[in-house]
Scaffold this active site. Structure first.
Site, PDB file in Angstrom:
ATOM      1  N   ASP A 121       0.774  -1.294  -0.029  1.00 14.79           N
ATOM      2  CA  ASP A 121       0.068  -0.151  -0.038  1.00 14.79           C
ATOM      3  C   ASP A 121       0.886   1.127   0.126  1.00 14.79           C
ATOM      4  O   ASP A 121       1.646   1.469  -1.024  1.00 14.79           O
ATOM      5  CB  ASP A 121      -1.136   0.080   1.191  1.00 14.79           C
ATOM      6  CG  ASP A 121      -2.111   0.920   1.185  1.00 14.79           C
ATOM      7  OD1 ASP A 121      -2.212   1.624  -0.039  1.00 14.79           O
ATOM      8  OD2 ASP A 121      -2.846   0.956   2.050  1.00 14.79           O
ATOM      9  N   ARG A 161       2.241  11.281  -4.502  1.00 12.78           N
ATOM     10  CA  ARG A 161       2.117  11.192  -3.225  1.00 12.78           C
ATOM     11  C   ARG A 161       3.236  11.593  -2.536  1.00 12.78           C
ATOM     12  O   ARG A 161       3.770  10.623  -1.652  1.00 12.78           O
ATOM     13  CB  ARG A 161       1.335  10.088  -2.627  1.00 12.78           C
ATOM     14  CG  ARG A 161      -0.212   9.905  -3.164  1.00 12.78           C
ATOM     15  CD  ARG A 161      -0.747   8.924  -2.640  1.00 12.78           C
ATOM     16  NE  ARG A 161      -2.434   8.883  -2.869  1.00 12.78           N
ATOM     17  CZ  ARG A 161      -3.266   7.958  -2.587  1.00 12.78           C
ATOM     18  NH1 ARG A 161      -3.122   7.120  -1.596  1.00 12.78           N
ATOM     19  NH2 ARG A 161      -4.383   8.081  -3.129  1.00 12.78           N
TER      20      ARG A 161
END
Length: 517
Positions: free
Chosen positions: A262, A318
């Site tokens: 993740d 990100r």
């Protein structure tokens, strides 16, 4: 029929509610009194840690960087592509605090006084005893064996956790870290790899330093002990490298992280007072997530510093992706992204200072920033860029008004070191190569080494590519040893004379030299 429909609706509601519990409570299968008390304590700690004048923190940080930049350390700027082999060089003020002390191994806890930024109150386990990890196994989740990392991190008292030797720890389930702990891997190569990741849930005051965290997988869940007095059922984990959920006063420093299922680092559910520094991040899609929900306005309490990190090869997006809070992104080196570097939604404040942004070749990905909102909304968000450097067409779209900044005295308005120095300030990012009794003069993974592939053949070529970080580095290469070897790979320091030496081999070898831009 109406009755049956009512039953179906209630069953559907129960199913949806049960499915939502892991999302709301971060893998806690049963949110019992123990977890409710921890949640209440964490919320109180977050409120106490919140600084109503966050710009005072950023300006204090900049003041320290500015002081360092004026030459207090005696270090010098090195030419790009030059591997440092001299005496200890601390190229940013956090490292200056401890790295050049040859007695660091007997004075480990000095590290706790070196944190800067929003996590500056973090002391970890400095008030506790030294706990030594001697066993890399992770077999019993409910009654972990003394000597294992899991046994150390669940103890109630403060602990400074170190390692007896180099080891790779494959976690069977999330490693749930209790408050007032330091995980200090200096002195050995310690990898958390191939299993679950590290979790800080409703805790405070944790330092994680000098670890390699990579190839993290989602764990299936089960009964897991989270403290000496409590264990409970955990649902399936997400596969984050490091997850902070309602965590306060956290410092992550000198971590090498890559390839997690993740995110590499998540900070959600009002996690605040956090500094992430000196990290080296590679080979990943979603690098950092700060705030996980567009509906959770409580995350306005988030205050996070991201400083002196290198965002390296094969990253996508990100770095970080922010919601709601206040984020100071300072003196980082962004050499790779595929979609964007810094993004956000729900009116976060992002102060970008002294970073270097090197855009990818894709003409559609030159913009550093990405906002998940229409311009009519985001034009009022405060996103600033000060003394950043933009390379290969990179650009940062600012927004908001200077009137949103609090009025500060002239003494407070000190800018960070310019982005032209970001490469130098991050040159020792990632896990360090620490030798007891020696000041630290090099990173474990020297970002300024080059990777050379030699192959027998009549051609010679040199190519610029995006590969520079590998596990081992040799100080030199004996080119004569290649004569009878059909295929050789080696790391060599980047010096112009090395490249010239390799050109002289062109009659016998085909070789490719790859280094970082």
């Amino acid at each position: 029929m109406a009755s049956n429909n009512g039953i179906k609706f209630r069953l559907l509601f129960l199913f949806v509610f049960a499915f939502s519990i892991p999302l709301l409570q971060a893998n806690i299968g049963h949110f019992d009194d123990h977890w409710q008390k921890r949640q209440q304590a964490a919320r109180k700690a977050a409120t106490n840690a919140y600084n109503p004048n966050p710009h005072n923190v950023t300006n204090h940080f900049n003041n320290q960087v500015h002081k360092h930049a004026n030459g207090d350390t005696g270090t010098r700027r090195l030419l790009p592509g030059t591997k440092y082999t001299g005496a200890c060089s601390a190229t940013n003020p956090i490292d200056q605090c401890w790295r050049c002390d040859p007695n660091w191994a007997t004075n480990r806890k000095k590290l706790a006084s070196c944190v800067m930024g929003f996590g500056h109150k973090t002391t970890g386990g400095s008030d506790g005893e030294i706990y030594v990890v001697t066993d890399e196994s992770d077999n019993d989740m409910v009654n972990p064996k003394p000597g294992t990392l899991r046994y150390g991190v669940i103890q109630a008292e403060p602990l400074w956790i170190v390692f007896a030797r180099a080891m790779t720890i494959k976690l069977s389930q999330e490693l749930i870290i209790a408050s007032h702990k330091t995980i200090d891997a200096r002195g050995y190569h310690v990898h958390i790899a191939g299993g679950a990741g590290l979790t800080m849930q409703y805790v405070e005051n944790v330092i994680i330093h000098n670890l390699h965290v990579h190839d993290i997988k989602a764990a299936s869940g089960g009964m897991v002990r989270d403290s000496v007095k409590h264990y409970g059922f955990r649902t399936r984990s997400d596969g984050d490298g490091i997850s902070m959920f309602g965590a306060t006063n956290i410092w992550l420093d000198h971590l090498s992280m890559s390839n997690c299922m993740d995110g590499l680092i998540d900070a959600i559910e009002s996690s605040t007072a956090i500094t992430i520094s000196n990290g080296h991040f590679t080979d990943h899609n979603d690098v950092m997530l700060f705030g996980a929900s567009n509906t959770r306005s409580e995350d306005k309490i988030q205050q996070i510093t991201v400083a002196f990190n290198h965002f390296g090869k094969r990253l996508i997006q990100r770095m970080p992706r922010c919601r709601w809070g206040f984020f100071h992104v300072v003196n980082n080196d962004y050499t790779h992204w595929e979609m964007y570097a810094i993004g956000g939604s729900q009116q976060p404040t992002i102060i970008s200072q002294g970073n270097r942004f090197v855009a990818p070749p894709n003409k559609n990905a030159k913009e550093v920033t990405k906002r998940d909102a229409p311009e009519s909304v985001w034009k009022n968000w405060l996103w600033t860029s000060e003394d950043d450097v933009f390379v290969d067409g990179a650009f940062f779209r600012t927004s908001g008004s200077g009137n949103q900044m609090p009025k500060l005295s002239q003494e407070d308005i000190i800018t960070a070191k310019p982005g032209t120095f970001a490469r130098e300030m991050t040159r020792f990012s990632g896990a360090l190569k620490c030798v007891k009794g020696q000041a630290l003069s090099s990173a474990d993974e020297d970002r300024n080494s080059i990777w050379a592939t030699f192959k027998r053949g009549p051609q010679s070529r040199v190519e610029r590519n995006d590969y520079s970080m590998f596990d081992a580095i040799s100080e030199n290469v004996d080119f004569s040893s290649l004569v009878d070897v059909p295929y050789v790979r080696s790391h060599i320091p980047v010096h112009h004379d090395n490249v010239n030496d390799m050109h002289e081999l062109s009659s016998s070898y085909e070789f490719v030299v790859m280094w970082e831009t």
